[in-house]
Scaffold this active site. Structure first.
Site, PDB file in Angstrom:
ATOM      1  N   ARG A  19     -12.952 -22.571 -12.076  1.00 11.26           N
ATOM      2  CA  ARG A  19     -11.795 -23.428 -12.354  1.00 11.26           C
ATOM      3  C   ARG A  19     -11.773 -24.656 -11.431  1.00 11.26           C
ATOM      4  O   ARG A  19     -11.573 -25.783 -11.913  1.00 11.26           O
ATOM      5  CB  ARG A  19     -10.504 -22.617 -12.214  1.00 11.26           C
ATOM      6  CG  ARG A  19     -10.254 -21.624 -13.333  1.00 11.26           C
ATOM      7  CD  ARG A  19      -8.994 -20.809 -13.059  1.00 11.26           C
ATOM      8  NE  ARG A  19      -9.076 -20.095 -11.791  1.00 11.26           N
ATOM      9  CZ  ARG A  19      -8.041 -19.570 -11.148  1.00 11.26           C
ATOM     10  NH1 ARG A  19      -6.818 -19.685 -11.669  1.00 11.26           N
ATOM     11  NH2 ARG A  19      -8.207 -18.919 -10.015  1.00 11.26           N
ATOM     12  N   ASN A  38      -7.406 -19.064 -16.095  1.00 11.63           N
ATOM     13  CA  ASN A  38      -8.029 -17.767 -16.388  1.00 11.63           C
ATOM     14  C   ASN A  38      -7.249 -17.067 -17.497  1.00 11.63           C
ATOM     15  O   ASN A  38      -6.031 -17.208 -17.604  1.00 11.63           O
ATOM     16  CB  ASN A  38      -8.027 -16.866 -15.148  1.00 11.63           C
ATOM     17  CG  ASN A  38      -9.093 -17.254 -14.146  1.00 11.63           C
ATOM     18  OD1 ASN A  38     -10.047 -17.933 -14.472  1.00 11.63           O
ATOM     19  ND2 ASN A  38      -8.918 -16.802 -12.907  1.00 11.63           N
TER      20      ASN A  38
END
EC number: 6.2.-.-
Length: 767
Positions: free
Chosen positions: A23, A41
């Site tokens: 990320r 996520n």
């Protein structure tokens, strides 16, 4: 730029994309390109949306594919064009549980060079801190409690980040940006040294220094590590290592050792390039290495009569600090009693390791999943995982064939080296090694692992797969938990596991050699050749069966395997061969009793086991006549074969066609072995020749069967000499040949094969 020139993409990324800095990587990539949107996520991986000009989005997607760096690994990208929303910023959003709960959970990772450098820098605020991590390293599977991977769903949720750590966590320029394990000495886990009564004697670096002093003085120390306890002792101190053997009731099984650095490993063992890569990789396993001749650093008691040393490097900050204090190799073995699972809780350790360990360095980070040290061996120039645990587990494998619509499956493996596997759709997850299921503690750990894995991945299996052996604890658990049970033939599960490991589909010839496996025909299998094609299975060849004197007892007493094999080769005269070590050791009463048992088949089932045949050979040449652990005789035979100073050729096994099935008659080889041993030929030469003869029969069977694709599986192919010879000769003869890589060839891989069978059952053709 007009709104009409903007486009927006929704991208779903599956693979190793949680807990690896993916990320933050996406955030930096998007911000640098001036794109808007978000990344987060999910229960199945990562979802991101990016908005901007079409040509910029195209370049972003290309960079997303090409610049993802290990340990992150994108297996699949799903891209959908959606309506622009006119956003200006790009952000990391809170996780959601959309998409299910079958995201790839990353194994624990060894400390990265950047964290190691900080820990060694006196000017850094993490100097000497034994639990430092970042997005590239540290605990993952061992601390995760739920998916998706966020700090709040790990055991790190008990530690609130201090302002400095929180600032790093929120800083896109920091490598700890959204590092869920981020901590320091002010806000993270802490080290404490307990005595055997559980009383604190020291904390933090004083605890580390006191543990090091104790090790120097010959004490035995049980340290709480990444995925459980390890028992440590000075590997140079033969008396201390022998004391550990006595306390742990482990008379001869080799201990693994940890050394301060790669140079120390090279001083103790001969290391080829691939072995060096395994030692220094992020998984940081124990690697089996050939000991240097004449090395006098490691005490003989560490690995008695063994040609190999199991060596690992420090892989956590705590281990690095300890080894920096010591500067010499230490035994680092599993923190348990013999036959029991590894211990993860410090209070439990005080009880179960009482009388073994003198001191207990512990910490307050809870271990959610027990994960022992992995073991790897390089075979035929390829790394093969022998114990699937820290750094490798859980392993996610994408299945081929028609498994996409299969209902969720739970597979329970075997009885020894137990592990469990789960499937959902085309994805299979193999969990870490649990251990043997003989003890109450082992069975409790097994039940806990089932609940933990099915809970973590939110799998409610409709089918449970298990071994065909009715007496295995795992089989009995399957029958209690489900009405839909698939009993999978042991050796077929081995082959299917290897196929999943290599991404292979039938047709092929599977060679499954191990110690034993249940088939239901009254014979203990273990030297099998299985042809797989078009959803069908045929046993096309096997080793000649012989009587296994005393049944399972023969696995612990190679002399008994030798008596059965010699009886098959020589008949009743075998018991009069006084020049043969297994016969010479018998009393007159034993000789009479065993002759009757073999002649009448009393408690002496037939076996086609290659493993027991290796035991027989080891006893005949006098290298191992009693075994204190599984595989000891075969390991001794392979070890001594390394010392052969010349070649010798034993009579080759003979192939016979018996009602459409080939039988590999090894009796000529064994007769030649017994005669040559009696005539005084050196044991190393005979051991090497025996390996050669067994490898040759694999090639001969492959020629006769006529299938050009050959797969080797089963515990016997942990033997690097046997597997290496077989692979080289098969390939030289024009066969496409595979062994295992990430899934163990031993019973630790059975669950994976069982799950594959339950998803795609095969029909066995009997002859």
């Amino acid at each position: 730029m007009t709104d009409a020139s903007l486009q927006r993409l929704r991208i779903e990324a599956n693979g190793a994309v949680q807990g690896v800095g993916f990320r933050p990587f996406v955030h930096r990539l998007a911000v640098s390109a001036g794109l808007a949107g978000f990344v987060r996520n999910t229960g199945n991986g990562v979802v991101l949306e990016v908005e901007g000009p079409a040509h910029v989005l195209e370049r972003f997607v290309a960079r997303l594919d090409s610049e993802t760096a290990p340990p992150a690994a994108v297996r699949e990208l799903s891209i959908l064009r959606i309506a622009p929303q006119g956003e200006r910023d790009f952000e990391i959003m809170a996780s959601t549980q959309e998409g299910g709960h079958f995201a790839v959970v990353l194994p624990d990772l060894a400390i990265c060079p950047a964290c190691l450098a900080e820990m060694r820098d006196p000017g850094n605020r993490r100097y000497g801190y034994p639990f430092t991590t970042c997005v590239h390293c540290g605990p993952r599977f061992s601390i995760i409690e739920d998916i998706p991977y966020d700090r709040s769903r790990t055991t790190m949720r008990r530690f609130t980040m201090c302002p400095a750590c929180r600032a790093e966590y929120n800083d896109p320029e920091s490598r700890r940006f959204h590092a869920e394990t981020n901590a320091c000495a002010l806000c993270g886990p802490r080290l404490t040294l307990w005595n055997a009564a559980g009383r604190a004697r020291a904390t933090e670096h004083d605890a580390l220094r006191a543990a090091a002093d104790a090790l120097r003085s010959g004490a035995i120390v049980a340290i709480k590590g990444l995925g459980g306890f390890q028992i440590l002792v000075d590997a140079r101190n033969d008396a201390a290592v022998s004391r550990l053997r006595e306390r742990k009731r482990r008379p001869s099984k080799p201990f693994a050792i940890m050394v301060p650095g790669i140079e120390d490993a090279e001083a103790l063992a001969e290391i080829v390039q691939e072995e060096r890569r395994r030692l220094t990789c992020a998984a940081a396993p124990i690697v089996l290495l050939r000991a240097r001749a004449g090395q006098a650093v490691v005490a003989p008691a560490v690995a008695p009569t063994n040609a190999w040393l199991g060596i690992m490097l420090p892989y956590t900050p705590l281990h690095h600090l300890l080894m920096q204090e010591l500067g010499f190799p230490i035994v680092a073995t599993s923190g348990n009693r013999g036959g029991e699972p590894i211990i993860v809780d410090e209070r439990d350790a005080l009880d179960r390791l009482a009388g073994i360990a003198d001191l207990f360095p512990v910490h307050d980070r809870v271990i959610a999943h027990a994960v022992d040290d992995s073991i790897v061996r390089v075979i035929a120039d390829e790394p093969v995982v022998l114990r699937h645990a820290r750094g490798y587990a859980p392993l996610t494998v994408e299945l081929g064939g028609t498994t996409g619509d299969a209902a969720p499956i739970l597979a329970l493996g075997g009885h020894g080296k137990s592990a469990i596997a789960l499937t959902s759709g085309r994805r299979l997850v193999l969990g870490p090694d649990i251990g043997d299921l003989d003890s109450d503690e082992g069975r409790e750990a097994f039940a806990g692992a089932i609940d933990a894995m099915t809970g973590l991945y939110r799998v409610a299996p409709r089918t449970i797969a298990c071994d065909a052996h009715p007496d295995y604890h795992s089989t009995q658990v399957a029958q209690r938990r489900s009405a839909r049970v698939e009993h999978v033939p042991h050796h077929l599960a081995h082959v299917l596991a290897a196929m999943a490991d290599n991404g292979l589909q039938a047709p092929l010839l599977g060679v499954a050699w191990d110690g034993s496996g249940y088939d239901g025909d009254g014979t203990v299998w273990g030297g099998e050749f299985l042809a797989l094609e078009h959803g069908r299975l045929r046993r096309v060849a096997h080793l000649l069966p012989f009587r296994l004197l005393g049944g399972e007892r023969a696995a612990r007493e190679p002399d008994r395997a030798a008596l059965g094999a010699l009886y098959a080769a020589f008949g009743e005269t075998a018991l009069t061969m006084m020049e043969c070590p297994p016969i010479a050791a018998l009393t007159d009463r034993e000789r009479t009793l065993f002759a009757t048992m073999l002649a009448r088949g009393i408690h002496s089932p037939f076996t086609s086991s290659a493993g027991r045949l290796f035991d027989a050979a080891a006893a005949i040449v006098g290298v191992c006549r009693r075994a204190s652990f599984e595989g000891e005789a075969a390991i001794a035979l392979e070890s001594i074969a390394q010392r052969a100073d010349r070649s010798h050729e034993l009579a080759a096994p003979v192939l016979r066609d018996t009602r459409g099935t080939l039988v590999a008659d090894w009796r000529p080889t064994l007769v030649a072995l017994a005669h040559a041993s009696h005539e005084g030929m050196a044991a190393p030469v005979l051991a090497a020749a025996f390996h050669d003869a067994l490898a040759a029969i694999i090639v001969e069977v492959a020629w006769r069967i006529g299938m050009r694709r050959v797969l080797l599986s089963g515990g016997c192919f942990q033997n690097a000499r046997l597997a290496g010879l077989a692979i080289a000769r098969l390939r030289a003869a024009g066969f496409e040949t595979w062994g295992h890589r990430r899934i163990p060839p031993n019973d630790g891989g059975l669950a994976a094969g069982q799950a594959v069978f339950a998803a795609q059952p095969m029909i066995e053709e009997k002859r």
